[in-house]
Every structure is written in structure tokens, then in C-alpha cells.
Design a protein around this motif. Structure first.
Motif, PDB file in Angstrom:
ATOM      1  N   GLN A 181       0.592  -1.395  -0.356  1.00  0.00           N
ATOM      2  CA  GLN A 181       0.347   0.325   0.233  1.00  0.00           C
ATOM      3  C   GLN A 181       0.164   1.040  -0.052  1.00  0.00           C
ATOM      4  O   GLN A 181       1.778   1.203   1.259  1.00  0.00           O
ATOM      5  N   PRO A 182       0.884   2.310  -1.203  1.00  0.00           N
ATOM      6  CA  PRO A 182       1.163   3.267  -0.917  1.00  0.00           C
ATOM      7  C   PRO A 182       1.295   4.242  -0.205  1.00  0.00           C
ATOM      8  O   PRO A 182      -0.570   4.471   0.405  1.00  0.00           O
ATOM      9  N   ARG A 183       1.798   5.177   0.767  1.00  0.00           N
ATOM     10  CA  ARG A 183       1.255   6.535   1.431  1.00  0.00           C
ATOM     11  C   ARG A 183       1.423   7.721   1.219  1.00  0.00           C
ATOM     12  O   ARG A 183       2.803   7.871   0.734  1.00  0.00           O
ATOM     13  N   LEU A 184       0.997   8.898   1.185  1.00  0.00           N
ATOM     14  CA  LEU A 184       2.093  10.077   0.791  1.00  0.00           C
ATOM     15  C   LEU A 184       2.186  11.092   2.013  1.00  0.00           C
ATOM     16  O   LEU A 184       0.347  11.004   3.022  1.00  0.00           O
ATOM     17  N   HIS A 185       2.743  10.682   2.367  1.00  0.00           N
ATOM     18  CA  HIS A 185       3.321  11.959   3.665  1.00  0.00           C
ATOM     19  C   HIS A 185       3.795  13.373   3.502  1.00  0.00           C
ATOM     20  O   HIS A 185       4.171  13.759   2.804  1.00  0.00           O
ATOM     21  N   ILE A 186       2.775  14.193   4.156  1.00  0.00           N
ATOM     22  CA  ILE A 186       2.809  15.691   4.316  1.00  0.00           C
ATOM     23  C   ILE A 186       3.414  15.982   5.369  1.00  0.00           C
ATOM     24  O   ILE A 186       2.869  15.970   6.551  1.00  0.00           O
ATOM     25  N   VAL A 187       4.704  16.492   4.734  1.00  0.00           N
ATOM     26  CA  VAL A 187       5.535  17.054   6.830  1.00  0.00           C
ATOM     27  C   VAL A 187       6.062  18.585   6.848  1.00  0.00           C
ATOM     28  O   VAL A 187       6.587  18.784   5.648  1.00  0.00           O
ATOM     29  N   LYS A 188       5.666  18.634   7.529  1.00  0.00           N
ATOM     30  CA  LYS A 188       5.707  20.368   7.974  1.00  0.00           C
ATOM     31  C   LYS A 188       7.386  21.058   8.349  1.00  0.00           C
ATOM     32  O   LYS A 188       8.099  20.272   8.564  1.00  0.00           O
ATOM     33  N   ALA A 189       8.493  21.435   7.274  1.00  0.00           N
ATOM     34  CA  ALA A 189       9.357  21.329   7.589  1.00  0.00           C
ATOM     35  C   ALA A 189      10.027  22.434   8.550  1.00  0.00           C
ATOM     36  O   ALA A 189       9.681  22.915   9.129  1.00  0.00           O
ATOM     37  N   ASP A 190      11.251  21.572   9.364  1.00  0.00           N
ATOM     38  CA  ASP A 190      11.570  23.114  10.417  1.00  0.00           C
ATOM     39  C   ASP A 190      12.004  23.959   9.553  1.00  0.00           C
ATOM     40  O   ASP A 190      13.132  23.758   8.546  1.00  0.00           O
ATOM     41  N   GLU A 191      12.960  24.277  11.266  1.00  0.00           N
ATOM     42  CA  GLU A 191      13.522  25.438  11.021  1.00  0.00           C
ATOM     43  C   GLU A 191      15.107  25.044  10.501  1.00  0.00           C
ATOM     44  O   GLU A 191      15.482  26.221   9.439  1.00  0.00           O
TER      45      GLU A 191
END
Length: 297
Positions: A181-191
Motif C-alpha cells: 500500500q503506497p502512502r503519502l506523507h506531508i511534513v512541515k519542514a523544521d527550521e
């Protein structure tokens, strides 16, 4: 770009997101898929942390994925690595235009079974082999602002699948005859424009219709037939510059010594010949890079 998977073994909750009007109308070529009515409420499983709830993701060419899903999607894996077909592309909305995000994918086992194809159907044949350490494929545009990601489709076409357990190129390692099962992750970039800290905010999106069984060669003839039918359509709709705009409805193709991938064979009105009145070179197949032909009137 791929990294070792870390921190993305997430629970998921089901949610149905209505498709925005702007998305349903922006790609009129979707009607070429043969679906009279496009589904407006695609089901997807999502997991969102605080501050990421408003983000919505829509699978591009969902009708094509459903077409394969109905007969059992298969993805070819090779030692050198093979791209997915259908390609994984999404439309993302709800991001903060000025905030930087990292988009990445992983492909995880869908269950703990091994499968076989017999009597024109898939069936469980035993327990799954131990899964390889998960890898993350980070989209090459990452990190980028929300405005960048929302401006156009996000394509993971360059992601490759391999069965080489010693692969040094960062491809996603899978076992043949296993379901994934493919999964897409959206991550808020850190500093530091990275991710992986304990305070990283992220959300995960899963489309059930993108699940597939990894194979070294197609098992179901319907999957092979669908791919042979759809691949030329995708080439012609996304790379129309390849086909010369001749007044005649029939043109000829002269092959070189390099083997064709089969794209030209399926173009309507194409005949093989040696007529050389005028020509336009085609550098290579936009999908696999193996096609070398001259198109002549």
C-alpha cells in the motif's frame, strides 16, 4: 531520493473529502479514461496532527487506478528498478502558501500474506516473507512552499521499485508476490528545512485503490492489456509534441537499430515503412527512454 523510514508507522482514520470544483474541471482530459461520470467523493484514509487538519489530497486519474484495482493492480519490480504504472500523482490543497513542506512517499505491506495467481485469480499461498527495512522516497522538490505544491499536480513518477535487497540507489525494496500500500506523507519542514524531530507536524494520506501486488512479470493478462492500451493514450495526451502535425492522416515510421518500447506501434494511423520525403527526429520515449525513430511523411 530515499531515506530509511522512521516515525511513520501511523494509525489511520477514514474520511471522505469532496473534490473541489477547480480540481474536477482543471483536467478535462480525464474524460478520455472512459468514465462517463467522475466520482466526486473519493474515499481516503488520513492521519493528521494538530495544525495539519485542513490539508486535502486528491488522487489524479483515479478512474484509471480504479480500473486496474478492479482486476488486481500489479507493479513490475526489477533488480535495476522500475517506475510505477499507473504513476502516482496527486493534487494538494489547504496548505499554508508561505510555509515550507516536505512531501514523501513510502510503500508498506498491506497484509502478512504471500500470493499466487492461478485460475485467473489471486489467492493466498502462505505467510509473507520478512519485510525489508522501510525506505522513504522524498519528492525532489522538497522542501518547498505550500504555494509551490498547490500550483500544479505533484508527481512521484521518478519513484522506482526493486527486488534487489542490496539496492544502493535508494529505490523502494519490495518482495515479489506480496501486496503493498503506497502512502503519502506531508511534513512541515523544521527550521533546518528538514524533518524527523519529535515535534515534526505531518499528515498521512492513503488511497486504497493504489494498493498493488509486486511481480517480476505480469500475471493477469487483463493488467497487461490495460497497460498496453493506456500507455499510448498517456503519451499522446501529455507529450503531444512528439507527434508531428502533418496534414496527412497517415505517416510512416522508420525504425533504427534500437528496439521500440511499443509506443509507436499503438498510435492510430501509423505504418512502418521507409519513405523519407521529410522527417522529424524523436529523441526518445518520454516514459522509458528506449524509443528511437524518425517520423516521415
Amino acid at each position: 531520493m530515499a531515506e530509511t523510514e522512521e516515525g511513520f508507522g501511523l494509525p489511520v482514520t477514514t474520511r471522505s473529502d469532496p473534490e473541489p470544483k477547480e480540481h474536477s474541471s482543471e483536467n478535462k482530459q480525464d474524460s478520455l479514461l472512459g468514465a462517463a461520470n467522475k466520482p466526486h467523493s473519493p474515499q481516503q484514509a488520513t492521519y493528521s496532527q494538530q495544525g495539519m487538519e485542513g490539508i486535502k489530497v486528491y488522487l489524479h486519474e483515479r478512474e484509471l487506478w480504479l480500473k486496474f484495482h478492479e482486476v488486481g493492480t500489479e507493479m513490475i519490480i526489477t533488480k535495476a528498478g522500475r517506475r510505477m504504472f499507473p504513476s502516482y500523482k496527486v493534487k494538494v490543497t489547504g496548505l499554508n502558501p508561505k510555509t515550507k513542506y516536505i512531501l514523501l512517499m513510502d510503500i508498506v505491506p498491506a497484509d502478512d500474506h504471500r500470493y499466487k495467481f492461478a485460475d485467473n485469480k489471486w489467492s493466498v499461498t502462505g505467510k509473507a516473507e520478512p519485510a525489508m527495512p522501510g525506505r522513504l522516497y522524498v519528492h525532489p522538490d522538497s522542501p518547498a512552499t505550500g504555494a509551490h505544491w498547490m500550483r500544479q499536480l505533484v508527481s512521484f513518477q521518478k519513484l522506482k521499485l526493486t527486488n534487489n535487497h542490496l539496492d544502493p540507489f535508494g529505490h523502494i525494496i519490495l518482495n515479489s508476490m506480496h501486496k503493498y500500500q503506497p502512502r503519502l506523507h506531508i511534513v512541515k519542514a523544521d527550521e533546518n528545512n528538514g524533518f524527523g524531530s519529535k515535534n515534526t507536524a505531518f499528515c498521512t494520506h492513503v488511497f486504497a485503490e493504489t494498493a498493488f501486488i509486486a511481480v517480476t512479470s505480469y500475471q493477469n493478462h487483463k493488467v497487461r492489456t490495460y497497460r498496453e492500451f493506456e500507455l499510448p493514450r498517456i503519451h499522446s495526451s501529455t507529450h503531444t509534441h512528439v507527434i508531428p502535425n502533418f496534414t496527412s492522416n497517415i505517416f510512416f515510421v522508420k525504425r533504427s537499430s534500437i528496439q521500440s518500447c511499443g509506443f509507436i506501434d499503438h498510435l492510430p494511423g501509423v505504418k512502418l515503412g521507409n519513405k523519407m520525403d521529410r522527417s522529424q527526429s524523436i529523441r526518445g520515449c518520454c516514459y522509458c527512454g528506449t524509443l528511437r525513430t524518425n517520423v516521415t511523411l
